[in-house]
Write a protein that holds these residues in place. Structure first.
Motif, short mmCIF file in Angstrom:
data_model
loop_
_atom_site.label_atom_id
_atom_site.label_comp_id
_atom_site.label_asym_id
_atom_site.label_seq_id
_atom_site.Cartn_x
_atom_site.Cartn_y
_atom_site.Cartn_z
N ARG A 6 -70.35 77.30 -92.59
CA ARG A 6 -70.68 78.39 -91.66
C ARG A 6 -70.60 79.68 -92.47
NH1 ARG A 6 -73.53 77.66 -87.42
NH2 ARG A 6 -72.64 79.45 -86.39
N GLU A 20 -70.62 83.98 -87.94
CA GLU A 20 -70.64 83.62 -86.52
C GLU A 20 -71.15 84.81 -85.71
OE1 GLU A 20 -70.09 80.73 -85.23
OE2 GLU A 20 -69.08 79.69 -86.86
N ASP A 45 -78.62 80.14 -85.87
CA ASP A 45 -78.46 79.46 -84.60
C ASP A 45 -77.88 80.38 -83.54
OD1 ASP A 45 -75.50 79.39 -84.91
OD2 ASP A 45 -75.88 77.80 -86.36
N GLN A 46 -78.09 79.96 -82.31
CA GLN A 46 -77.59 80.68 -81.13
C GLN A 46 -76.78 79.67 -80.32
OE1 GLN A 46 -78.47 84.09 -80.23
NE2 GLN A 46 -76.66 83.70 -79.02
N ARG A 47 -75.60 80.07 -79.91
CA ARG A 47 -74.77 79.20 -79.09
C ARG A 47 -75.30 79.24 -77.66
NH1 ARG A 47 -70.07 76.85 -80.01
NH2 ARG A 47 -69.63 78.07 -81.85
N SER A 61 -73.95 76.85 -75.33
CA SER A 61 -72.79 76.42 -74.54
C SER A 61 -71.62 76.32 -75.51
CB SER A 61 -73.04 75.07 -73.86
OG SER A 61 -73.01 74.03 -74.82
N SER A 62 -70.46 76.04 -75.00
CA SER A 62 -69.29 75.97 -75.88
C SER A 62 -69.41 74.83 -76.89
CB SER A 62 -68.01 75.83 -75.06
OG SER A 62 -68.04 74.63 -74.32
N ARG A 69 -72.68 73.47 -77.85
CA ARG A 69 -74.04 73.29 -78.37
C ARG A 69 -74.60 74.58 -78.96
NH1 ARG A 69 -79.21 72.70 -75.27
NH2 ARG A 69 -80.62 71.89 -76.82
N ARG A 70 -75.21 74.42 -80.14
CA ARG A 70 -75.94 75.50 -80.79
C ARG A 70 -77.39 75.07 -80.92
NH1 ARG A 70 -71.60 75.34 -85.15
NH2 ARG A 70 -70.15 76.95 -84.54
N THR A 78 -80.91 75.87 -83.11
CA THR A 78 -81.48 76.53 -84.29
C THR A 78 -82.64 77.40 -83.84
OG1 THR A 78 -80.81 74.74 -85.76
CG2 THR A 78 -82.60 76.16 -86.52
N GLY A 104 -75.55 83.01 -85.47
CA GLY A 104 -74.70 82.36 -86.46
C GLY A 104 -75.58 81.86 -87.58
N GLU A 133 -75.66 78.87 -90.90
CA GLU A 133 -75.03 77.72 -91.55
C GLU A 133 -75.91 77.23 -92.69
OE1 GLU A 133 -73.75 73.24 -90.22
OE2 GLU A 133 -73.30 74.90 -88.87
#
Length: 150
Positions: free
Chosen positions: A33, A36, A55-57, A59-60, A62-63, A65, A89, A91
């Motif tokens: 990572r 964030e 990436d975008q989150r 849910s707590s 799931r991300r 791309t 975020g 990675e």
């Protein structure tokens, strides 16, 4: 679709050389990572080799791309605009080698050399516009596929 602008090749040689005096070579192993969302954006990178996923989150757990970056691409633009927090975020999708630039010295260089500053801001704006255009195209494609399957 227009070709993606590459930060270092878009700068005239003299300006590129001045900016590169502030570069530091770094590497990130696969699955590292890099930053964030909402973290302090105090640097940026130009990818030399490898691949990075933004990436975008959602849910707590799931991300999603939102973009993939590779050689020559700019990683990180939030350092340039207040509140200087990452919007996404990032990675390392594979081993990555990059040039890292700390924002503070780059901004000081832009103050000292307004021509370089204007070229840098315009180039970052072109990169952002291209990414927005690509994202818009992907959203339209997804929308069209969903409408066909309904």
């Amino acid at each position: 679709m227009t070709k993606a602008t590459k930060l270092l090749t878009a700068l005239p040689p003299a300006q590129r050389q001045r900016l590169m005096t502030l570069a530091r070579e770094v590497s990130f192993p696969e699955d590292t990572r890099i930053f964030e969302p909402e973290g302090v954006a105090d640097r940026f990178w130009v990818i030399r080799s490898g691949a990075v996923s933004l990436d975008q989150r959602v849910s707590s757990l799931r991300r999603v791309t939102v973009a993939s970056l590779g050689s020559g691409d700019l990683l990180g633009w939030s350092w340039l605009f207040p509140p200087h927090r990452w919007d996404f975020g990032a990675e390392a999708f594979s081993p990555v080698r990059a040039y890292e630039f700390e924002a503070e010295p780059v901004l000081a260089l832009c103050e000292e050399d307004p021509g370089l500053g204007m070229t840098l801001v315009r180039t970052v704006a072109e990169i952002l516009a291209h990414r927005l255009e690509m994202t818009r195209g992907q959203l339209m494609e997804q929308y069209s596929l969903r409408r066909r399957s309904s």
